[in-house]
Design a protein around this motif. Sequence first.
Motif, PDB file in Angstrom:
ATOM      1  N   ALA A 204       0.843  -1.193   0.000  1.00 40.09           N
ATOM      2  CA  ALA A 204       0.000   0.000   0.000  1.00 40.09           C
ATOM      3  C   ALA A 204       0.875   1.238   0.000  1.00 40.09           C
ATOM      4  O   ALA A 204       2.017   1.221   0.467  1.00 40.09           O
ATOM      5  CB  ALA A 204      -0.915   0.008   1.225  1.00 40.09           C
ATOM      6  N   TYR A 205       0.338   2.316  -0.538  1.00 41.15           N
ATOM      7  CA  TYR A 205       1.029   3.598  -0.480  1.00 41.15           C
ATOM      8  C   TYR A 205       1.114   4.085   0.969  1.00 41.15           C
ATOM      9  O   TYR A 205       0.280   3.727   1.817  1.00 41.15           O
ATOM     10  CB  TYR A 205       0.266   4.662  -1.274  1.00 41.15           C
ATOM     11  N   ALA A 461       3.818   0.992  -8.686  1.00 44.16           N
ATOM     12  CA  ALA A 461       3.896  -0.342  -8.085  1.00 44.16           C
ATOM     13  C   ALA A 461       5.059  -0.430  -7.103  1.00 44.16           C
ATOM     14  O   ALA A 461       4.938  -1.038  -6.027  1.00 44.16           O
ATOM     15  CB  ALA A 461       4.044  -1.393  -9.180  1.00 44.16           C
ATOM     16  N   ILE A 462       6.196   0.176  -7.455  1.00 48.05           N
ATOM     17  CA  ILE A 462       7.347   0.167  -6.549  1.00 48.05           C
ATOM     18  C   ILE A 462       7.021   0.945  -5.276  1.00 48.05           C
ATOM     19  O   ILE A 462       7.336   0.506  -4.165  1.00 48.05           O
ATOM     20  CB  ILE A 462       8.587   0.756  -7.247  1.00 48.05           C
ATOM     21  N   ALA A 463       6.390   2.110  -5.432  1.00 45.43           N
ATOM     22  CA  ALA A 463       6.021   2.910  -4.262  1.00 45.43           C
ATOM     23  C   ALA A 463       5.127   2.107  -3.322  1.00 45.43           C
ATOM     24  O   ALA A 463       5.321   2.111  -2.098  1.00 45.43           O
ATOM     25  CB  ALA A 463       5.324   4.193  -4.701  1.00 45.43           C
ATOM     26  N   GLY A 467       5.976   0.808   0.330  1.00 48.70           N
ATOM     27  CA  GLY A 467       5.191   1.542   1.318  1.00 48.70           C
ATOM     28  C   GLY A 467       5.434   3.031   1.317  1.00 48.70           C
ATOM     29  O   GLY A 467       5.301   3.691   2.355  1.00 48.70           O
ATOM     30  N   MET A 468       5.756   3.598   0.151  1.00 52.43           N
ATOM     31  CA  MET A 468       6.046   5.025   0.022  1.00 52.43           C
ATOM     32  C   MET A 468       4.869   5.780  -0.584  1.00 52.43           C
ATOM     33  O   MET A 468       3.938   5.194  -1.128  1.00 52.43           O
ATOM     34  CB  MET A 468       7.255   5.241  -0.894  1.00 52.43           C
ATOM     35  N   GLY A 469       4.964   7.106  -0.520  1.00 50.85           N
ATOM     36  CA  GLY A 469       4.109   7.959  -1.312  1.00 50.85           C
ATOM     37  C   GLY A 469       4.735   8.150  -2.686  1.00 50.85           C
ATOM     38  O   GLY A 469       5.674   7.443  -3.066  1.00 50.85           O
ATOM     39  N   VAL A 470       4.238   9.139  -3.435  1.00 52.83           N
ATOM     40  CA  VAL A 470       4.691   9.370  -4.812  1.00 52.83           C
ATOM     41  C   VAL A 470       5.000  10.847  -4.998  1.00 52.83           C
ATOM     42  O   VAL A 470       4.312  11.713  -4.445  1.00 52.83           O
ATOM     43  CB  VAL A 470       3.608   8.933  -5.822  1.00 52.83           C
TER      44      VAL A 470
END
Length: 547
Positions: A204-205, A461-463, A467-470
């Motif tokens: 998840a983001y 998808a990588i974010a 578990g990161m934002g964008v």
Amino acid sequence: MVAIAALAVGTQASALAATDQEPRPRNLAAGLGYSWSQAPDAAYPDDGRELTDGHYGSLDRNDPAWVGHTKGETREVVIDLGSRKSVSRIDAHFLQDWPASSILVPLTVSMYVSQDSKSWALLAHKSTQLLWGDGPPRDETYFWDGVVDGFPDRNDEGTMAYARYVKVMFSVHTRASQLLDEVEVLGFDGRTKQAATPRPDHTAYLTPGTSTAGISDLALLYNGHYESGKGNWTKDRIIPYLEYVDTAGRPVEQLFDGVLYLGLRTPEGRDFGSGSTTLSDWMWYLNKTFAAQGDLEQLNEAAGQVANDLGKPGLRTKVVLMIPDPGESLTDFGDVDGDGVTEDVNESSVGREQAVANREKIVRWWIDTVETRWANAGYTHLKLSGLYWLSEQISVSASGPETLRRVSAAAHDNGHKLFWIPHFLAYKSYMWSDVGIDAAAFQPNYFFEDMSAERIEDASAIAKRYGMGVEVEFDERMLTDDVFRDRYITYLNGGVKYGYMKSAFLAYYQGNDAVLQAANSSDPRQRVLYDWLHEFVRGTYRPQSTG
């Protein structure tokens, strides 16, 4: 008779020794087929068994054992073991031949297992130890070993993963090929006593909340040195970032709820993110930012105006301030604690432990100085909500992660969240939370290069995987160049398609003042870019066509 008796005793001893030996794992993937997320390049084809036939390639890219991929999204290869087995180790073997053949090992290789090929449990993200660089052909094996690495959640007991499916993922460079020849899955048939079933991941983001200091949309305002003077922010230049203004210049509602001030260059051209700046450079930036009518005071006045415009007298703009990178090479940074000794961050000069301690000392001095100046300034319409680590990747040195852990601890000891915005090819970006960073936004970097729009999907998808934002990226070129206009729109469209518009913590890179120029433009085709951005921040944007 004596000889025969001795032989019998020896034979019996050998049999006992063989019985006592631990069974050896076998390659469970040997000879099996597998599936690719994207077909290999025609120049480096795969007959469907290349990765499991036991044939390793030589250090020659023309060896037919190598299977290759170039450009596009992160690649996945999935092996079905046929039934659930006890996996003790996974190996993936890659080639590097740079620059002669434009082949690089992957920046990151990730390994997963699954019971049904739908829900996947992460075993490990592994970064290259070979590192990218010029040289003769070399190779590298990325591996997960249950005894050495265990399971990421640290809650499962056991040293083997009990699963049917194995997935290996690896990043793909935009200007180089990635070649691999074998994937081995070592282990045992059935379930051993050491085997555990890893828990599937929930990707998840990063969402706005406590870890982001309540910030949902963080605008980047660069206030370093520019020959044009664009690094000097004024109240009027800032207002269109804090509140959305209509075409008549009337305030409508809040726009960005957070501002990140960061500087890249000194007047002498040194880079705050490269470890080349010294104490005098850091003081220059502090003096500029905290000047009586400097960048923060201008932001404070703009925030006060916005609070008044919107009828919200208690509204305070959340501010994040950068921490420059002290680097790892300087032997004469300057004396930050007044002991008469300049700070030396070079490991070859003072040793690793002392170098890391000196980097920490410099960062703690910076944070203390920022807090003191902030308190003395008395900004009534601003809230210091966090600090930002300027370097966009974790250092490739052995002490890189430890340095960042010290930086994080220093921020937390002073009650601040630590923010970070790594670039797409940042080294070890997946370990951001492990080193103590609170909020991270991943850079797709799609805006800056000629590449497929698949990059937005891949970065999203990588974010989520990390578990990161964008970070939403654009600059002034979108105003006058249709290529960059379309790329900007692709980011906004991607926010709807891949869910980050409403579900993720977002940072916004805008060059220097692209948002301001769009807001002030009398050209409807430019002005609409600001209007779309406003809709995007509100979560009401609808995808637009490109081309």
